[in-house]
Enzyme design. Structure first.
Site, short mmCIF file in Angstrom:
data_model
loop_
_atom_site.label_atom_id
_atom_site.label_comp_id
_atom_site.label_asym_id
_atom_site.label_seq_id
_atom_site.Cartn_x
_atom_site.Cartn_y
_atom_site.Cartn_z
N ARG A 152 58.65 58.64 31.33
CA ARG A 152 58.16 57.87 32.49
C ARG A 152 59.13 58.02 33.67
O ARG A 152 58.72 58.15 34.82
CB ARG A 152 57.97 56.40 32.10
N LYS A 196 54.42 43.33 45.09
CA LYS A 196 52.96 43.38 44.87
C LYS A 196 52.55 42.44 43.76
O LYS A 196 53.29 42.27 42.78
CB LYS A 196 52.54 44.80 44.49
N GLU A 220 47.07 41.38 46.74
CA GLU A 220 46.04 42.29 46.24
C GLU A 220 44.98 41.55 45.42
O GLU A 220 45.15 41.35 44.23
CB GLU A 220 46.67 43.40 45.38
N LYS A 260 45.94 43.96 50.40
CA LYS A 260 45.51 45.16 49.67
C LYS A 260 44.19 44.87 48.99
O LYS A 260 44.14 44.46 47.83
CB LYS A 260 46.59 45.54 48.65
P1 13P Z 1 44.50 52.24 42.33
O1 13P Z 1 44.57 52.92 43.68
O2 13P Z 1 44.51 53.20 41.19
O3 13P Z 1 43.40 51.21 42.26
O4 13P Z 1 45.87 51.47 42.16
C1 13P Z 1 46.33 50.67 43.15
C2 13P Z 1 47.07 49.55 42.57
O5 13P Z 1 48.19 49.29 42.96
C3 13P Z 1 46.41 48.72 41.54
O6 13P Z 1 47.12 47.53 41.39
#
Ligand code: 13P
Length: 335
Positions: A49, A139, A180, A222
């Site tokens: 990873r 995030k 998000e 987001k």
């Molecule tokens: P995706 O663009 O694959 O949806 O991922 C964005 C993300 O940060 C999901 O939490």
């Protein structure tokens, strides 16, 4: 707001969404990245990873298109070959370090089929630690499911409250929160159902953000795009998705928010890019709309890389191509 960090937060938020720049979301948890690796028969362990992330972040010229990258806890504690911590390496390469601070979506009690994202316990201390390690933004992903009777108000409000509490804790500790609320595209629901669920979610989220005194100029939203579900019998054109998405954001996202950085949500990479470009070609918008893609930036490079150092150059080229295409799509393009 009395955070000592106010000026720094606003500046960081603006840098993240500066013209032609977007965010690389490389913050998959180890179990999620393991699932993605396994599909391609790539062994998943701490070192593989780490190798994957080092390959991505050292792609030559990445900072021409990418302002920030979101890390997972494991990665921010790791170093690039040669021993420099990832956050230091990124900063040296003009890329702002972000950190996923939620601990995942867990079943919401009393609400079958729905989840609430957890991670508020001890968050103040974790934010302090991540700031010390060089992170400047964070995030938290809430997950909203569309289905028979879903989403419920109980689920939307529980997630909105957690997002707002997280956002304020981050701002007090010097991290710009990426808020998000993802409405999933799984299932066969219509675009109208997606619009309604996204609107309810955004309204509840901004009401909670206001109640928690979150500084909107120092956060980035987001959201998911307004789309028919992946298995919906009636699919929509690129223009329809752009129009519905932008209408929903204009009606529900205050103009003072620093920017909107979209997630890709499992859309094919070229489709996600086309939707972004179409949104930026519609009309003058009050905020920048850019990308914070995970899969739409990484799936192609991962298929090329396959865990082999010999494939790194080709995988990096693929990442740069995708980043540049999304950068172009994020620039307003009005005739
Ligand atoms: P995706 O663009 O694959 O949806 O991922 C964005 C993300 O940060 C999901 O939490």
């Amino acid at each position: 707001m009395n955070s000592e960090f106010q000026a720094e937060l606003v500046e960081t938020a603006q840098r993240l969404v500066s013209p032609g720049k977007g965010i690389l979301a490389a913050d998959e948890s180890s179990p999620t990245l393991t699932k993605r690796f396994e599909k391609l028969s790539i062994v998943s362990n701490e070192e593989s990873r780490r190798n994957w992330r080092e390959m991505l972040f050292s792609a030559p010229g990445l900072s021409n298109w990418i302002s920030g990258t979101i890390l997972y806890d494991e990665t921010i504690r790791q170093s690039v070959s040669g021993g420099r911590p990832f956050a230091e390496f990124l900063s040296d390469h003009q890329i702002i370090t972000g950190i996923k601070v939620d601990t995942g979506a867990k079943p919401l009690a009393g609400h079958p089929g729905e989840t609430v994202t957890e991670g508020l316990d001890g968050l103040t201390q974790r934010v302090d630690e991540y700031y010390q390690m060089g992170a400047r933004f964070a995030k938290w992903r809430a997950v909203i499911h569309i289905g028979d009777g879903l989403p419920t108000t109980g689920c939307i409000e529980a997630n909105a409250h957690a997002l707002a509490r997280y956002a304020k804790i981050c701002q007090m500790g010097g991290l710009v929160p990426i808020v998000e609320p993802e409405v999933l595209m799984d299932g066969d629901h219509s675009m109208e159902m997606c619009y309604a669920a996204t609107e309810r979610t955004l309204q509840s989220t901004f009401s909670a953000l206001r109640n928690q005194r979150v500084l909107l100029e120092a956060m980035i939203l987001k959201p998911s795009m307004v789309l028919p579900a992946a298995d919906s019998p009636s699919q929509a054109s690129v223009t329809e998705v752009a129009q519905q998405s932008v209408t929903c954001y204009l009606r529900n996202v205050p103009a003072s928010v620093a920017g909107i950085a979209l997630l890709s949500g499992g859309q094919p990479e070229d489709v996600a890019t086309a939707h972004l470009a179409a949104m930026n070609g519609l009309l003058r918008l009050p905020w920048p709309i850019t990308f914070s893609f995970g899969r739409a930036l990484q799936d192609g490079p991962m298929r090329i890389w396959k865990g082999q150092a010999a494939n790194s150059d080709a995988a990096q080229k693929a990442l740069i191509q995708l980043s540049e295409a999304n950068s172009t799509a994020s620039v307003p393009n009005l005739d």
